[in-house]
Write an enzyme that holds these catalytic residues in place. Structure first.
Site, PDB file in Angstrom:
ATOM      1  N   GLU A  28       0.513  -1.160  -0.017  1.00 51.00           N
ATOM      2  CA  GLU A  28       0.164  -0.029  -0.004  1.00 51.00           C
ATOM      3  C   GLU A  28       0.815   1.257  -0.027  1.00 51.00           C
ATOM      4  OE1 GLU A  28      -2.936   0.001   3.301  1.00 51.00           O
ATOM      5  OE2 GLU A  28      -3.653   1.973   2.657  1.00 51.00           O
ATOM      6  N   ASN A  73      -6.771   1.524   2.829  1.00 50.23           N
ATOM      7  CA  ASN A  73      -7.483   2.684   3.311  1.00 50.23           C
ATOM      8  C   ASN A  73      -6.836   3.753   2.142  1.00 50.23           C
ATOM      9  OD1 ASN A  73      -8.585   1.396   5.251  1.00 50.23           O
ATOM     10  ND2 ASN A  73      -7.081   2.125   6.882  1.00 50.23           N
ATOM     11  N   ASN A 173     -12.208  -0.675  -0.934  1.00 52.42           N
ATOM     12  CA  ASN A 173     -11.422  -1.406   0.120  1.00 52.42           C
ATOM     13  C   ASN A 173     -12.314  -1.168   1.640  1.00 52.42           C
ATOM     14  OD1 ASN A 173      -9.041  -2.616   1.666  1.00 52.42           O
ATOM     15  ND2 ASN A 173      -9.365  -0.354   2.512  1.00 52.42           N
ATOM     16  N   GLU A 174     -12.502  -2.194   2.159  1.00 51.28           N
ATOM     17  CA  GLU A 174     -13.383  -2.084   3.554  1.00 51.28           C
ATOM     18  C   GLU A 174     -14.109  -1.070   3.396  1.00 51.28           C
ATOM     19  OE1 GLU A 174     -10.256  -1.706   6.498  1.00 51.28           O
ATOM     20  OE2 GLU A 174      -9.460  -3.757   6.075  1.00 51.28           O
ATOM     21  N   TYR A 245      -6.877  -9.363  11.094  1.00 56.17           N
ATOM     22  CA  TYR A 245      -5.593  -9.291  11.732  1.00 56.17           C
ATOM     23  C   TYR A 245      -5.831 -10.039  13.162  1.00 56.17           C
ATOM     24  CZ  TYR A 245      -4.346  -5.970   7.999  1.00 56.17           C
ATOM     25  OH  TYR A 245      -4.149  -5.389   6.763  1.00 56.17           O
ATOM     26  N   GLU A 293      -6.310  -9.567   3.133  1.00 53.71           N
ATOM     27  CA  GLU A 293      -5.639  -8.943   4.071  1.00 53.71           C
ATOM     28  C   GLU A 293      -5.470  -9.749   5.304  1.00 53.71           C
ATOM     29  OE1 GLU A 293      -5.888  -4.864   5.414  1.00 53.71           O
ATOM     30  OE2 GLU A 293      -6.535  -4.254   3.309  1.00 53.71           O
ATOM     31  N   GLN A 350       1.632  -6.756   5.130  1.00 57.48           N
ATOM     32  CA  GLN A 350       2.002  -6.315   3.843  1.00 57.48           C
ATOM     33  C   GLN A 350       3.006  -6.902   3.399  1.00 57.48           C
ATOM     34  OE1 GLN A 350       1.129  -2.049   3.181  1.00 57.48           O
ATOM     35  NE2 GLN A 350      -0.784  -2.187   4.272  1.00 57.48           N
TER      36      GLN A 350
HETATM   37  O1  AHR Z   1      -2.854  -2.998   6.095  1.00 58.60           O
HETATM   38  C1  AHR Z   1      -3.203  -1.728   6.791  1.00 58.60           C
HETATM   39  C2  AHR Z   1      -4.623  -1.228   6.727  1.00 58.60           C
HETATM   40  O2  AHR Z   1      -5.547  -2.338   7.342  1.00 58.60           O
HETATM   41  C3  AHR Z   1      -5.284  -1.319   5.422  1.00 58.60           C
HETATM   42  O3  AHR Z   1      -4.901  -0.074   4.585  1.00 58.60           O
HETATM   43  C4  AHR Z   1      -6.650  -1.397   5.457  1.00 58.60           C
HETATM   44  O4  AHR Z   1      -7.433  -1.987   4.549  1.00 58.60           O
HETATM   45  C5  AHR Z   1      -6.872  -2.183   6.847  1.00 58.60           C
HETATM   46  O5  AHR Z   1      -7.645  -1.649   7.872  1.00 58.60           O
END
Ligand code: AHR
Length: 502
Positions: A28, A73, A173-174, A245, A293, A350
């Site tokens: 990103e 984001n 995204n999200e 995550y 992700e 990432q």
């Molecule tokens: O990977 C970091 C962030 O985590 C990304 O920008 C977003 O999509 C997620 O919330």
């Protein structure tokens, strides 16, 4: 007496072929992911395009067939047009997602060329936050159309005669997250995603589309979000995204190591939700999952709060990973393999500097974090067919999860059917466990390598000064005993046991 776990398998009981895109990653425009990560024109090892050769080499070594770009984001307020054309004319903008300065020195063309050089396909996300159908379809035309139209000829003018041929596209995204610029309700997003999908596919019918699922499993709108969004888009898209995550915020190792159980449950729920819409629509089409992700993310949460706003490429999300984190990454990969029937794409988030397996110092070196290794192993030896296995293991209870297996494992049969690889983790904090793999044709197999990642200190990390504190070795103890493989798994360790037909 030492503890024992048993894994039963037969090479004719198969779950699914692993899609190589399961070993994808994500870069990103965030922190030092691009600038002073993969791209640093002033670095002594920079190539003619300003990308670091040493970093590219490690990306190649890691083995990532697909890289998601440019966010995250970031994409939800990104004008892709700012990142193409003569570099000196590109605008410097405020990146509102991360509150930093974006110079646009790297954009679609530079990234696509770099990705090709490191052996990866690009998975491109379009901005459905502040922009919409028009910008999305124009980007498909710019990137993928041969020539003879306004946007494709503009790409040619910019020095890229050949189209980039980007196959995978993320519809935003999200978009369920209130933190997202241009955040939408499921109804608003579902309608927009459907119309963007239609238009983008008209430009290039060969593309594959990923619609946004929930940002994580604790979102209050999960799984209603998926239901509404898929109601609008089921026939128009190929994948629904998942993001999750995990972290050791509670400083509770048992709980941390159990968190992939939650990931497993989350995947099962998303599958079930997709199948509910499948039934509702009376269609034969199966919706697959792009888990685009996933990772461990928590070490940097506190320090990131003190980063000066509107700086250029500040260190953000620079988690320094220890052995425990590497074990969780191993457990994550085992979980994804066990869902290879529906998870076709997955991106470790990432790739460089930002919650990443590869770290760099500006003007300095590059090194592998602990998490590099399990990813590298599974990307290298996990291509083939995942077997259906039965696993019997002693268990433990942690907060939120009970009956957690101390050993977790997945088995992959290579494409030429000559090699079998067991990936396994021992979650026990004190005891070694003996893993017995019982399979029908063990007589014809021999162990060719038993790789182990372990360390007396589960908090040990790799740094630029000490890059080899946590590295795998091939001295794992396993023997073939007539119809079974017997492998020793020290407490808190990651294993790759490779067997070949004699
Ligand atoms: O990977 C970091 C962030 O985590 C990304 O920008 C977003 O999509 C997620 O919330």
């Amino acid at each position: 007496m030492s503890m024992k776990a048993q894994l039963y398998l037969d090479t004719s009981y198969r779950l699914a072929k692993v899609d190589k895109r399961m070993f994808g990653a994500f870069i990103e425009h965030l922190g030092r992911g691009i600038y002073t990560g993969i791209y640093e024109p002033e670095h002594p090892l920079a190539d003619q395009d300003g990308f670091r050769r040493d970093v590219a080499e490690l990306v190649r070594e890691l083995g990532v067939p697909v890289i998601r770009y440019p966010g995250g984001n970031f994409v939800s307020a990104y004008n892709w047009e700012d990142g193409v054309g003569p570099v000196e004319k590109r605008p410097t903008k405020l990146d509102l997602a991360w509150r930093v300065i974006e110079t646009n020195q790297v954009g679609t063309n530079e990234f696509a060329s770099w990705a090709r050089r490191v052996g990866s396909e690009v998975m491109m996300a379009v901005n459905l936050g502040t922009r919409g159908i028009d910008a999305a379809m124009n980007l498909v035309e710019y990137a993928n159309h041969r020539g003879g139209s306004y946007w494709s000829d503009l790409r040619r003018e910019h020095g890229y005669a050949e189209p980039h041929g980007i196959k995978m596209w993320c519809l935003g995204n999200e978009m369920d997250g209130p933190w997202q610029i241009g955040h939408k309700t499921a109804e608003e997003y579902g309608r927009l995603a459907a119309e963007a999908a239609r238009a983008m596919r008209k430009v290039d019918p060969a593309i594959e589309l990923v619609v946004c699922g929930s940002s994580h499993r604790d979102m209050p709108t999960f799984p209603e979000w998926e239901v509404t969004v898929l109601d609008h888009t089921y026939d128009l898209v190929d994948y629904i995204s998942m993001h999750q995550y995990v972290g050791n915020r509670e400083n509770d190792l048992g709980y941390f190591l159990a968190q992939t159980e939650g990931v497993d449950q989350y995947i099962r729920s998303v599958k079930a939700t997709c199948d509910y819409i499948k039934a509702k629509k009376r269609t034969a089409k199966v919706m697959n999952i792009s888990f685009d992700e996933w990772n461990v993310w928590y070490h940097s949460n506190e320090t990131d709060r003190y980063v000066e706003p509107w700086s250029f490429a500040p260190p953000l999300l620079e988690d320094v990973y220890n052995l425990a984190d590497a074990l969780v990454v191993g457990l994550y990969l085992i979980t994804l393999l066990k869902h290879a029937d529906r998870v076709k794409i997955a991106c470790m988030a990432q790739l460089v500097n930002v919650i990443a397996p590869i770290m760099t110092r500006k003007g300095g070196g590059v090194w592998r974090q602990t998490t590099f290794y399990p990813f590298h192993h599974v990307s290298r030896y996990g291509r083939g067919t995942v077997l259906q296995t039965i696993l019997d293991s002693p268990t433990y209870d942690s907060r939120e999860y009970t009956d957690v297996k101390l050993v977790n494992a997945a088995v992959v049969l290579s494409d030429d059917e000559t090699e079998l690889t067991v990936f396994a983790v021992n979650r026990d904090q004190e005891s070694d466990i003996t893993l017995e793999c019982c399979f029908s044709s063990a007589g014809g197999m021999e162990v060719i390598e038993h790789i182990v990642l372990e360390n007396g200190d589960v908090m040990a990390t790799n740094t630029e000064e000490h890059p080899d504190k946590v590295v795998p070795h091939s001295q794992g103890r396993s023997v073939m005993k007539s119809d079974r493989l017997v492998a020793e798994m020290p407490a808190l360790s990651w294993h790759v046991i490779r067997m070949k037909r004699r």
